[in-house]
Design an enzyme around this catalytic site. Structure first.
Site, mmCIF file in Angstrom:
data_model
loop_
_atom_site.group_PDB
_atom_site.id
_atom_site.type_symbol
_atom_site.label_atom_id
_atom_site.label_comp_id
_atom_site.label_asym_id
_atom_site.label_seq_id
_atom_site.Cartn_x
_atom_site.Cartn_y
_atom_site.Cartn_z
ATOM 1 N N TYR A 176 1.148 -1.219 0.083
ATOM 2 C CA TYR A 176 0.018 0.010 -0.070
ATOM 3 C C TYR A 176 0.988 1.244 -0.009
ATOM 4 O O TYR A 176 2.119 1.523 0.227
ATOM 5 C CB TYR A 176 -0.428 0.531 0.831
ATOM 6 C CG TYR A 176 -1.467 1.215 1.530
ATOM 7 C CD1 TYR A 176 -3.423 0.709 0.090
ATOM 8 C CD2 TYR A 176 -1.905 1.946 2.274
ATOM 9 C CE1 TYR A 176 -3.998 1.711 0.269
ATOM 10 C CE2 TYR A 176 -2.823 3.038 2.394
ATOM 11 C CZ TYR A 176 -4.180 3.111 1.619
ATOM 12 O OH TYR A 176 -4.804 3.916 0.922
ATOM 13 N N THR A 199 1.565 3.896 1.571
ATOM 14 C CA THR A 199 2.119 4.525 3.174
ATOM 15 C C THR A 199 2.990 4.319 3.854
ATOM 16 O O THR A 199 4.167 4.077 4.228
ATOM 17 C CB THR A 199 1.034 4.326 3.671
ATOM 18 O OG1 THR A 199 0.489 3.103 4.339
ATOM 19 C CG2 THR A 199 -0.369 5.086 4.273
ATOM 20 N N LYS A 200 3.307 2.221 2.375
ATOM 21 C CA LYS A 200 4.364 1.216 3.325
ATOM 22 C C LYS A 200 5.927 1.730 2.812
ATOM 23 O O LYS A 200 5.792 2.689 1.863
ATOM 24 C CB LYS A 200 4.536 0.064 2.955
ATOM 25 C CG LYS A 200 2.322 -1.020 3.103
ATOM 26 C CD LYS A 200 1.886 0.020 4.706
ATOM 27 C CE LYS A 200 0.523 -0.901 4.924
ATOM 28 N NZ LYS A 200 0.163 -1.332 5.740
ATOM 29 N N ASN A 201 6.616 0.909 3.783
ATOM 30 C CA ASN A 201 8.350 1.189 3.858
ATOM 31 C C ASN A 201 8.280 1.357 2.196
ATOM 32 O O ASN A 201 9.104 2.028 1.826
ATOM 33 C CB ASN A 201 9.241 1.264 4.797
ATOM 34 C CG ASN A 201 8.882 1.271 5.980
ATOM 35 O OD1 ASN A 201 7.639 1.572 6.390
ATOM 36 N ND2 ASN A 201 9.739 1.005 6.451
#
Length: 361
Positions: free
Chosen positions: A182, A184-186
């Site tokens: 997604y 927002t993930k790293n």
């Protein structure tokens, strides 16, 4: 206003790489289960030091498919944590199993492994430990319980891409690791995406079929699978980003150190020495959180809460509403997430710290 995330600046920093990756897919004319997905699976497995990786449509479906591949479904129970994003629960339910939650350690929000045994019965088939906020659970303790009770362990690594437990990457310790890409993930795609890792060839081959309608070869369906395939476009974007992941995680670590060195009047969550966090989120504890959030907003700092409601208090969770899970309730009542992403400038950090240190309740 300092945003909580800044996706545009993240893209601008890598624009030539991303644009070339997208153009490569468009020029190929192949958009589903092609060379980009296969290449990303190999590169991501190599990065994690896992034998196999399977690209799927989301982190949620990664959990579902990992459970299905281990024959976990209707009538089975799966133990997980009471503090997590609800998609962890959704993934278990979509597999047909019943999620059972246990309380957390109040110091870090991770699953309290000492509470797991009391929830195990003849229907329990697996555990889904969640590496929350970028920090690993205590996997030795969890694996010890799993071996004693013959349970599968499916690691939820949605927030912990690149994190380690005793020098092993999260996602390579249990029977399967599940990842979300997604935005927002790293390691984020430009839409939904996910992956499953495993060191079992049998599970790998079954997952290849399960993500594609249970198809083992064209028009031959040996399993009741689902449609959960990582897009070629997203795979190409992730390939462009993967070489920078360790650098970005190091930047997050530096930002976290800055916060810990300069912030006053707030409580930090515990960081465990057995592993290395990738600081997907930087979480603090505060009193009078509503007032504190308004103060931050009024002074140009965005902040969020991950997660304000423990699972057993969610309306969609049907099982343990009457239980007392006091550590979860206390923990979720005070936590607050500050901005932490590689593009944060020193000026931004100075402002965030100054605003917080000037707060008066």
């Amino acid at each position: 206003m300092i945003p909580f995330n800044n996706f545009k600046s993240h893209y601008i920093d890598l624009k030539p790489n991303i644009d070339n990756a997208i153009a490569r897919v468009m020029d190929s004319g192949w958009y589903v289960l092609g060379k980009e997905v296969e290449a990303f699976e190999n590169e991501f497995a190599q990065y994690l030091n896992a034998k196999y990786c399977i690209g799927v449509a989301s982190g949620t479906e990664a959990i579902t498919l990992a459970l299905m591949a281990n024959d976990i479904g209707q009538g089975d129970e799966v133990i997980t944590t009471n503090v997590t994003a609800f998609p962890t629960i959704t993934g278990i339910v979509q597999a047909g199993a019943k999620p059972v939650v246990v309380d957390v350690f109040k110091e870090d929000g991770l699953i309290d492994f000492t509470k797991i045994a009391s929830k195990i019965n003849e229907n329990t088939k697996a555990m889904v430990p969640v590496h929350l906020y970028g920090q690993s659970c205590d996997m030795d303790q969890i694996l010890k319980i799993a071996r004693q009770h013959n349970l599968y362990v499916i690691e939820d690594c949605a927030q912990a891409t690149g994190a380690t437990y005793k020098n092993k990457k999260c996602g390579t310790i249990g029977d399967c690791g599940t990842f979300s890409f997604y935005p927002t993930k790293n390691l984020g795609a430009y839409g939904d995406g996910g992956a499953i890792t495993t060191n079992s060839e049998a599970i790998y081959n079954k997952l290849l079929a399960l993500r594609n309608y249970g198809q083992t070869e064209r028009y031959h369906h040996d399993f009741n699978g689902i449609n959960s395939r990582l897009d070629e476009l997203q795979a190409a974007i992730l390939r462009a980003k993967l070489p920078f992941l360790d650098h970005w995680n190091k930047k997050r670590e530096q930002i976290a150190f800055y916060y810990k060195s300069h912030l006053k009047r707030v409580e930090f969550i515990r960081e465990n020495k057995y592993g290395k966090s990738v600081y997907h989120l930087f979480v603090i504890k505060v009193e009078n959180r509503v007032h504190f959030l308004e103060y931050l907003k009024d002074n140009g700092v965005s902040a969020l809460i991950h997660y304000p409601i423990p699972i057993h208090k969610q309306n969609a969770f049907l099982y343990q509403k009457d239980e007392m899970l006091k550590e979860s309730e206390g923990f979720t009542g005070h936590i607050l997430s500050l901005p932490i992403y590689p593009e944060l400038s020193e000026k931004d950090l100075q402002k965030i710290v100054t605003v917080i240190n000037n707060y008066e309740s």
